[in-house]
Enzyme design. Sequence first.
Site, mmCIF file in Angstrom:
data_model
loop_
_atom_site.group_PDB
_atom_site.id
_atom_site.type_symbol
_atom_site.label_atom_id
_atom_site.label_comp_id
_atom_site.label_asym_id
_atom_site.label_seq_id
_atom_site.Cartn_x
_atom_site.Cartn_y
_atom_site.Cartn_z
ATOM 1 N N LYS A 256 0.849 -1.202 0.000
ATOM 2 C CA LYS A 256 0.000 0.000 0.000
ATOM 3 C C LYS A 256 0.882 1.249 0.000
ATOM 4 C CE LYS A 256 -2.674 3.420 1.818
ATOM 5 N NZ LYS A 256 -2.245 4.728 2.297
ATOM 6 N N HIS A 369 3.899 12.585 10.883
ATOM 7 C CA HIS A 369 2.487 12.960 10.742
ATOM 8 C C HIS A 369 2.116 14.000 11.788
ATOM 9 C CE1 HIS A 369 0.838 9.274 8.373
ATOM 10 N NE2 HIS A 369 1.857 9.842 7.800
HETATM 11 C C1 MEV Z 1 0.627 4.753 4.891
HETATM 12 O O1 MEV Z 1 -0.163 5.353 3.908
HETATM 13 C C2 MEV Z 1 1.644 3.817 4.274
HETATM 14 C C3 MEV Z 1 2.463 2.992 5.278
HETATM 15 O O2 MEV Z 1 1.594 2.300 6.150
HETATM 16 C C4 MEV Z 1 3.289 2.027 4.458
HETATM 17 C C5 MEV Z 1 4.011 0.980 5.275
HETATM 18 O O3 MEV Z 1 3.574 0.651 6.392
HETATM 19 O O4 MEV Z 1 5.015 0.456 4.756
HETATM 20 C C6 MEV Z 1 3.337 3.861 6.133
#
Ligand code: MEV
Length: 415
Positions: A256, A369
């Site tokens: 994702k 964030h």
């Molecule tokens: C958030 O949009 C994407 C992440 O969760 C990807 C990951 O965990 O590798 C930070």
Amino acid sequence: MEKTSRIPGFYKLTVKERVKKVKEFAGLNDEEESILLSMDGLDEKTADRMIENVIGSMQLPLGVATNFLINGKDYLVPMAIEETSVVAAASNAAKMARVKGGFKAHASEPIMIGQIQILDAKENAVEELNKHKEEVLELANAQDKILVSLGGGAKDMEVRKLSDDMLCVHLFVDVRDAMGANAVNTMAEACAPLIEKISGGRALLRIISNLADHRMVEATAVFDRDTIGGNKVVEDIIHAYEFASLDPYRAATHNKGIMNGIDAVAIATGNDWRAIEAGAHTYASLNGYKPLTTWEKNGDGDLVGKIKLPMAAGTIGGITKVHPMARISLKILGVKSSRELAEVIASVGLAQNFAAMHALATKGIQDGHMRLHAKNIAVMAGAQGDEIDKVAEIMASEGKIRMDRAKEILDEIRK
Ligand code: MEV
């Protein structure tokens, strides 16, 4: 003068100043500059021609990721996305990758697959179809003389037996710089009657496959050990990768994060990101669901990342030239072909994955964030200019990101 996508402090500029920099970088004209600044690329008439029952347009912020050096060429990469930190993360990762020469990427020829499903074919249908392959390819190519004149067109055919009463014919079509769905679907529909005649069966579905595994792209980058925080960080990122390769629950999130970058570039350039998503996840699941990237340590102790996935992205056709923002995004990218676009997209996916794993394996994802969230709260509390960073910094360091605290800090600063 060599063009560079290294623009230190780009994020600190106003939107107008950023657009000016991008205009210089990409040679945009005044009209393109004002379209960007209008924040509103899509007029009513264009939108109404694109889909049915139009009542408005849904906008996303368009940013550019800086620092991308891919196959020795500098790119500013347009990304359309609503999620905070994605553009910054890609830019930071690309900056770190530059230390060891940036990204090396390679896309295959742009071969898409058209599927023709055949029911109840005669006994020797596979043999017969193979015998008449050239005839089918000729008919397919008669559908798109322009594509053929550009060196594309139907190049090969394969017959697959899916069950006792179901065959599937694959047409392999070189779609050049298009995403290719139109060309492939037209060919599949046009060839179906001939395939019925040869096979003695009934053609049912005639449609492109989104598992574009003959249109692959790979990208790799070396991340300098010391630049990314030392040997422990290298090893922890590899542990994070192993987690994804052992566990589909983690692999889903890992991928994702990759798609955060890939989709953002696909959307900015007017590409069908659902097709790219479908291809990516199906490819990832061919041997049980796996991460689309791999990470390992090289002999120098640096971290080496690789990404490999299907990439059905085009620089012509679809809305690439219809949507003004897509047109401008492609001009900013300056890619000359769909293959070059695929190489940029894959590099962004790899950068995004590195950034996510680096954050997750070190201080966690919430820190970044929260800093952004703190800035938004500071602005809402009335902070302006330099005050925004100061208020946000204090709230983040205290771990108290609240409006009442933002107002207190602002009062203290102003005193
Ligand atoms: C958030 O949009 C994407 C992440 O969760 C990807 C990951 O965990 O590798 C930070």
